[in-house]
Design an enzyme around this catalytic site. Sequence first.
Site, PDB file in Angstrom:
ATOM      1  N   GLU A   1     -12.690   7.247  -2.498  1.00  0.00           N
ATOM      2  CA  GLU A   1     -13.698   8.293  -2.287  1.00  0.00           C
ATOM      3  C   GLU A   1     -15.104   7.737  -2.151  1.00  0.00           C
ATOM      4  OE1 GLU A   1     -12.954  11.250  -5.340  1.00  0.00           O
ATOM      5  OE2 GLU A   1     -10.991  11.725  -4.508  1.00  0.00           O
TER       6      GLU A   1
ATOM      7  N   ASN B   1      -9.201   4.637   0.222  1.00  0.00           N
ATOM      8  CA  ASN B   1      -8.530   5.941   0.138  1.00  0.00           C
ATOM      9  C   ASN B   1      -9.594   7.035   0.078  1.00  0.00           C
ATOM     10  OD1 ASN B   1      -6.048   7.481  -0.411  1.00  0.00           O
ATOM     11  ND2 ASN B   1      -6.783   7.709  -2.525  1.00  0.00           N
TER      12      ASN B   1
ATOM     13  N   HIS C   1      -5.021  16.393   0.419  1.00  0.00           N
ATOM     14  CA  HIS C   1      -5.002  17.579  -0.455  1.00  0.00           C
ATOM     15  C   HIS C   1      -5.333  18.762   0.456  1.00  0.00           C
ATOM     16  CE1 HIS C   1      -4.443  15.389  -4.121  1.00  0.00           C
ATOM     17  NE2 HIS C   1      -5.462  14.603  -3.853  1.00  0.00           N
TER      18      HIS C   1
ATOM     19  N   GLU D   1      -1.701  11.355  -1.312  1.00  0.00           N
ATOM     20  CA  GLU D   1      -1.794  12.347  -2.403  1.00  0.00           C
ATOM     21  C   GLU D   1      -1.468  13.746  -1.900  1.00  0.00           C
ATOM     22  OE1 GLU D   1      -5.502  12.040  -4.614  1.00  0.00           O
ATOM     23  OE2 GLU D   1      -5.551   9.868  -4.414  1.00  0.00           O
TER      24      GLU D   1
ATOM     25  N   ASP E   1      -0.587  17.354  -1.181  1.00  0.00           N
ATOM     26  CA  ASP E   1      -0.182  18.661  -1.712  1.00  0.00           C
ATOM     27  C   ASP E   1      -0.783  19.730  -0.807  1.00  0.00           C
ATOM     28  OD1 ASP E   1      -2.851  18.655  -2.720  1.00  0.00           O
ATOM     29  OD2 ASP E   1      -2.206  18.332  -4.793  1.00  0.00           O
TER      30      ASP E   1
END
Length: 355
Positions: free
Chosen positions: A169, A210, A246, A274, A276
């Site tokens: 990030e 990432n 996400h 990651e 979802d």
Amino acid sequence: MSPHVRRAAIAAAAATLVAGAVYGSAQAQEDTSQGPSVQQAETLRDAASASGRFVGTAVNDGRLYDGNYSSIVASEFSSVTAENVMKWDTVQPSQGNFNFSGGDRLVDFAQQNNQQVYGHTLVWHSQLPSWVSNGGFNAEQLNAVMENHITEVVSHYAGQVAYWDVVNEAFNDDGTLRQSVFQQTIGEEYIANAFRAADAADPNAKLCINDYSTDGINAKSNAMYDLVSSLLDQGVPIDCVGFQSHLILDQLPSDYQENLQRFSDLGLEVIVTELDIRIQDPADSSDLQRQAEQYQQVVSSCVAVSGCAGVTVWGISDADSWVPGTFPGYGAACPWDEYLQPKPAYDGILTGFGG
Ligand code: XIL
């Protein structure tokens, strides 16, 4: 392609072959012992392996010893990521005091189940103890603190962790660099320094940057593209780009695959790290069907991009997901429900891998 990228690509191909061989032989034994009339259900890891990809999940350390939870993690996934226990605040809560107990538990679990470990994460503004964020270090001191953390953690797990999220990030959504303590104190070169320190500690681990909201082509992913291009030009040892993914139901970017492809075209691996897909409460059955289709689209995008090494979901079950606590009014984001029953999303992932 940089020498480092090339070396990593060869190692990846070898690892895939070895993992496929080990797992393939275990499956063959199971099938024989059960006789030809018993149909063994195909798992996510079977389907992912057949497509040459890994399928992973974030693991919540506190849930690992629930037998239902851990048997799903063991049987369905070929890769595990520590949801929290390899982050700085857990691993080095005060200066010079390292705590590897949670990470070691996950590595043991993975080794018992022939799984890859995906290391998450070395340098991040969040879950960073205040002795670092408010330590009053000058540039030289903070760089030494950062490099020491990386060296200790990566060498502790050398040979046991296949990938590291080295920097997490680093960007704001507008594509400018986030003003983390590392950026503010050291400047942009903290990123290259972090990758070089990780490479020195484990030359065989694959090293990733990432981020989130870099899943489509936008200002943030363009900035990521420019950064990794420039790191490659400078010979910085970077191997991969992680796309957190996400996502929100019905907001999967239409250029998701095209975006992965342009990073893959640089000679880097790309990884969905990651995944979802959160749904506004209360989720109904139509929502769950569309969620399944969107999980499938993400996975099939990875399978369609030659440099995409795998897909990790951020938790198996809606009972453990970080989503309701972080995005109030949203939930139902994972492939298993709160009773650890597979949802339509599970079949979407399986189908995406060609299962
Ligand atoms: C989240 C975990 O899931 C939570 O348990 C924790 O409280 C906060 O962090 N991006 C990341 C992950 O890189 O480390 C975050 O994980 C989710 C967002």
